[in-house]
Design a protein around this motif. Structure first.
Motif, PDB file in Angstrom:
ATOM      1  N   ALA A  38       0.711  -1.380   0.048  1.00  0.00           N
ATOM      2  CA  ALA A  38       0.076  -0.029   0.023  1.00  0.00           C
ATOM      3  C   ALA A  38       0.880   1.235  -0.131  1.00  0.00           C
ATOM      4  O   ALA A  38       0.614   2.279  -0.581  1.00  0.00           O
ATOM      5  CB  ALA A  38      -0.966  -0.015   1.228  1.00  0.00           C
ATOM      6  N   ASN A  39       1.949   1.174   0.661  1.00  0.00           N
ATOM      7  CA  ASN A  39       2.786   2.354   0.964  1.00  0.00           C
ATOM      8  C   ASN A  39       4.125   2.526  -0.136  1.00  0.00           C
ATOM      9  O   ASN A  39       4.712   3.401   0.277  1.00  0.00           O
ATOM     10  CB  ASN A  39       3.133   2.552   2.336  1.00  0.00           C
ATOM     11  CG  ASN A  39       3.990   1.330   2.682  1.00  0.00           C
ATOM     12  OD1 ASN A  39       3.910   0.306   2.010  1.00  0.00           O
ATOM     13  ND2 ASN A  39       4.314   1.317   3.832  1.00  0.00           N
ATOM     14  N   GLN A  40       4.070   1.800  -1.017  1.00  0.00           N
ATOM     15  CA  GLN A  40       5.068   1.536  -1.859  1.00  0.00           C
ATOM     16  C   GLN A  40       4.671   1.617  -3.191  1.00  0.00           C
ATOM     17  O   GLN A  40       4.004   0.672  -3.656  1.00  0.00           O
ATOM     18  CB  GLN A  40       6.294   0.510  -1.614  1.00  0.00           C
ATOM     19  CG  GLN A  40       7.257   1.134  -0.604  1.00  0.00           C
ATOM     20  CD  GLN A  40       8.171   1.881  -0.902  1.00  0.00           C
ATOM     21  OE1 GLN A  40       8.363   2.117  -2.295  1.00  0.00           O
ATOM     22  NE2 GLN A  40       8.898   2.425  -0.053  1.00  0.00           N
ATOM     23  N   THR A  41       5.349   2.073  -4.338  1.00  0.00           N
ATOM     24  CA  THR A  41       5.091   1.885  -5.637  1.00  0.00           C
ATOM     25  C   THR A  41       6.120   1.516  -6.584  1.00  0.00           C
ATOM     26  O   THR A  41       5.845   0.855  -7.579  1.00  0.00           O
ATOM     27  CB  THR A  41       4.575   3.330  -6.250  1.00  0.00           C
ATOM     28  OG1 THR A  41       5.551   4.143  -5.987  1.00  0.00           O
ATOM     29  CG2 THR A  41       3.293   3.736  -5.936  1.00  0.00           C
ATOM     30  N   GLU A  42       7.334   1.414  -6.165  1.00  0.00           N
ATOM     31  CA  GLU A  42       8.281   1.038  -6.745  1.00  0.00           C
ATOM     32  C   GLU A  42       9.341  -0.156  -5.968  1.00  0.00           C
ATOM     33  O   GLU A  42       9.453   0.072  -5.082  1.00  0.00           O
ATOM     34  CB  GLU A  42       9.507   2.034  -7.136  1.00  0.00           C
ATOM     35  CG  GLU A  42       9.249   2.784  -8.452  1.00  0.00           C
ATOM     36  CD  GLU A  42      10.177   3.687  -8.636  1.00  0.00           C
ATOM     37  OE1 GLU A  42      11.397   3.531  -8.311  1.00  0.00           O
ATOM     38  OE2 GLU A  42       9.768   4.744  -9.460  1.00  0.00           O
ATOM     39  N   CYS A  43       9.444  -1.131  -6.768  1.00  0.00           N
ATOM     40  CA  CYS A  43      10.346  -2.327  -6.270  1.00  0.00           C
ATOM     41  C   CYS A  43      11.791  -1.879  -6.416  1.00  0.00           C
ATOM     42  O   CYS A  43      12.102  -0.784  -6.779  1.00  0.00           O
ATOM     43  CB  CYS A  43       9.655  -3.500  -6.725  1.00  0.00           C
ATOM     44  SG  CYS A  43      10.064  -5.270  -5.827  1.00  0.00           S
ATOM     45  N   ILE A  44      12.636  -2.750  -6.026  1.00  0.00           N
ATOM     46  CA  ILE A  44      14.128  -2.635  -6.115  1.00  0.00           C
ATOM     47  C   ILE A  44      14.663  -2.336  -7.787  1.00  0.00           C
ATOM     48  O   ILE A  44      15.360  -1.631  -7.869  1.00  0.00           O
ATOM     49  CB  ILE A  44      14.795  -3.646  -5.493  1.00  0.00           C
ATOM     50  CG1 ILE A  44      14.729  -4.853  -5.943  1.00  0.00           C
ATOM     51  CG2 ILE A  44      14.703  -3.453  -3.925  1.00  0.00           C
ATOM     52  CD1 ILE A  44      15.494  -6.035  -5.516  1.00  0.00           C
ATOM     53  N   GLU A  45      13.785  -3.088  -8.484  1.00  0.00           N
ATOM     54  CA  GLU A  45      14.030  -3.009 -10.018  1.00  0.00           C
ATOM     55  C   GLU A  45      12.582  -2.655 -10.495  1.00  0.00           C
ATOM     56  O   GLU A  45      11.582  -2.950  -9.814  1.00  0.00           O
ATOM     57  CB  GLU A  45      14.638  -4.240 -10.295  1.00  0.00           C
ATOM     58  CG  GLU A  45      15.948  -4.537  -9.980  1.00  0.00           C
ATOM     59  CD  GLU A  45      17.127  -3.625 -10.461  1.00  0.00           C
ATOM     60  OE1 GLU A  45      16.899  -2.702 -11.201  1.00  0.00           O
ATOM     61  OE2 GLU A  45      18.278  -3.718  -9.896  1.00  0.00           O
ATOM     62  N   ASP A  46      12.665  -2.388 -11.955  1.00  0.00           N
ATOM     63  CA  ASP A  46      11.299  -2.454 -12.541  1.00  0.00           C
ATOM     64  C   ASP A  46      10.501  -3.526 -12.555  1.00  0.00           C
ATOM     65  O   ASP A  46      10.987  -4.982 -12.280  1.00  0.00           O
ATOM     66  CB  ASP A  46      11.479  -1.908 -14.050  1.00  0.00           C
ATOM     67  CG  ASP A  46      12.116  -2.756 -14.810  1.00  0.00           C
ATOM     68  OD1 ASP A  46      11.383  -3.557 -15.536  1.00  0.00           O
ATOM     69  OD2 ASP A  46      13.377  -2.697 -14.940  1.00  0.00           O
ATOM     70  N   SER A  94       4.437  -8.022   2.806  1.00  0.00           N
ATOM     71  CA  SER A  94       4.553  -8.589   3.874  1.00  0.00           C
ATOM     72  C   SER A  94       3.999  -9.755   4.116  1.00  0.00           C
ATOM     73  O   SER A  94       3.941 -10.704   4.823  1.00  0.00           O
ATOM     74  CB  SER A  94       4.176  -7.497   5.274  1.00  0.00           C
ATOM     75  OG  SER A  94       2.574  -7.153   4.794  1.00  0.00           O
ATOM     76  N   ASP A  95       3.047 -10.176   3.430  1.00  0.00           N
ATOM     77  CA  ASP A  95       1.929 -11.084   3.365  1.00  0.00           C
ATOM     78  C   ASP A  95       2.408 -12.246   2.440  1.00  0.00           C
ATOM     79  O   ASP A  95       2.149 -12.315   1.054  1.00  0.00           O
ATOM     80  CB  ASP A  95       0.497 -10.816   3.543  1.00  0.00           C
ATOM     81  CG  ASP A  95      -0.337 -11.930   3.933  1.00  0.00           C
ATOM     82  OD1 ASP A  95       0.331 -13.117   3.780  1.00  0.00           O
ATOM     83  OD2 ASP A  95      -1.569 -11.776   4.254  1.00  0.00           O
TER      84      ASP A  95
END
Lengths: 125, 334
Positions: A38-46, A94-95
């Motif tokens: 919910a609180n993030q839009t980007e992962c470590i890579e695309d 997290s889940d």
């Protein structure tokens, strides 16, 4: 037709086995829906890199951390992350059941990450 | 030349799919229409072929007699190689299908001693690599059910686990992926390198080998190299299975369409090819008949029931006078 009493039942069994997926299908519509953080839009890579290579990134991280003691990962944009499945990946995702397992289970992939790793930083499974 | 033409034919199929579903973007044709048609052709062709075979009479009992037949009680017989009962025949058939016993008896022939003496020797490689290929192919087929069944049954996951038990690399390497390539390569090289086998090899021998190689290589390429989107692929397959085909929102990889098209070609080609030995082995009179012709009369289904048996005694009754006239011996004087 000769020996029809053997050949026809055998043929029917064969056809039933071949078409088994047609009448054994479960849900009408197959769709995998992931619970995204919910609180993030980007992962470590695309996204595309994560989809195709997350397993290799994690494998690479394990070797780096366990064998070379290196714990910092720099991504394509130069942002630094700690190489940790539990602390980095799973702080957002997290889940496990609503993210990792969704795809893995639906196509029968059983990675052995969680044979050792905890699913939350605090412990518990 | 046959090998070359077959190779070019498979290459052409690859290009048709690559261009058709790649640059031309005919996704519905290659992802939905062709697989459905191929499956229908497979099912109808399979039934047609079996019924056609079942309609053919077997005039003589021609069981292969691979060992000592059952005769006097003190002579040891081979109940599985030369069966004389139904049970023995069933055991022979199971062993043939599962372990390829007749290939195990394969021999090679050679000229030795100044090229004049004919020498026979054991040749087990065909048996070994044929077994490797078939077992690997069967396992791969079963393993693919993870893309056709939802939820994935536990037994399929077990097979998948066993197949990748060495845990080599990520995604884990399936042993069968290597083994099928090893098996196919041997079966292909055998036809190219061995001059005697080469001489009798036709395009219909090479074509399935190249086609299967194409399928295996495109599959391996998808799993280990480009990591095709399995979830989208399963969306497509499950749509096909529920007869509500829909292409996934995300465009599928061209390699997937090549793989699918080659598999469709294999399915449609299957009933009309030598690959029908899948069913043919069960209908082979040399395998499915017991060798009991000395204990039980085998009736030729061609026999006209209107023609009654004509014994010698009756024959002599018909021609006795003529036989005596001609000076032939008769059993019963007139």
């Amino acid at each position: 037709m000769y020996h029809a009493k053997y050949i026809i039942p055998a043929l029917l069994v064969f056809l039933a086995v071949v078409t088994f997926p047609f009448w054994a299908k479960g849900k009408a519509v197959y769709r995998v829906e992931l619970k995204l953080p919910a609180n993030q839009t980007e992962c470590i890579e695309d996204t595309e890199t994560m989809r195709t290579s997350h397993m290799q990134i994690l494998d690479h991280w394990r070797d780096k951390v366990v064998r070379e003691g290196e714990r910092v990962y720099t991504n394509a944009k130069g942002v630094k992350y700690s190489m940790s499945l539990t602390n980095t990946c799973m702080s957002c995702h997290s889940d496990k059941e609503k993210f990792c397992d969704k795809c893995h289970n639906s196509v029968g992939v059983a990675p052995y990450c969680w044979n050792c790793h905890l699913t939350t930083p605090k412990g518990g499974k | 030349m046959a090998a070359f033409y077959s190779f070019m034919a498979v290459l052409a199929l690859v290009f048709i799919a690559a261009i058709g579903a790649g640059s031309a973007g005919m996704y519905t044709l290659f992802g939905v229409a062709i697989p459905y048609v191929a499956l229908l052709v497979f099912l109808a062709g399979f039934i047609y072929r079996i019924v056609y075979w079942a309609k053919s009479p077997v005039p003589f009992s021609i069981a292969t007699t691979g060992g000592q037949q059952k005769s006097l009680p003190w002579i040891k017989n081979s109940p599985w190689d030369n069966p004389y009962t139904v049970t023995g025949t069933v055991i022979r058939m199971i062993l043939e299908v599962v372990t390829f016993r007749s290939l195990f008896r394969n021999t090679k022939i050679d000229l030795r001693v100044d090229n004049v003496k004919v020498v026979y020797g054991s040749a087990k490689f065909l048996w070994l690599f044929a077994l490797i290929f078939h077992m690997a192919f069967f396992t791969i087929l079963i393993r693919h059910m993870r893309l056709f069944l939802d939820p994935v049954p536990a037994c399929i996951q077990k097979i998948e686990f066993l197949d990748s038990i060495l845990q080599v690399g990520i995604p884990t390497l399936y042993q069968t992926d290597l083994l099928i390539l090893v098996g196919l390569t041997f079966l292909l090289l055998r036809r190219i390198v061995d001059v005697k086998v080469n001489y009798i090899s036709l395009a219909q021998d090479y074509f399935p080998l190249f086609l299967l190689l194409g399928i295996a290589i495109s599959g391996i390429y998808m799993r280990y190299f480009i990591k095709a989107d399995v979830i989208s692929i399963k969306e497509l397959t499950m749509g096909l299975l529920s007869f509500k085909p829909a292409l996934p929102e995300k465009a599928l990889e061209t390699t997937f369409f090549v793989h699918l098209f080659l598999v469709s070609c294999l399915l449609a080609y299957f009933p009309f090819s030598k690959l029908m030995h899948l069913a043919g082995v069960f209908l082979s009179p040399t395998r499915n008949l017991p060798n009991n012709t000395r204990r039980q009369h085998y009736t030729n289904p061609w026999n006209d029931p209107a023609i009654k048996p004509h014994s010698y005694a009756a024959y002599e009754d018909d021609f006795r006078e003529k036989m005596i006239e001609a000076g032939l011996p008769v059993e019963k004087e007139a």
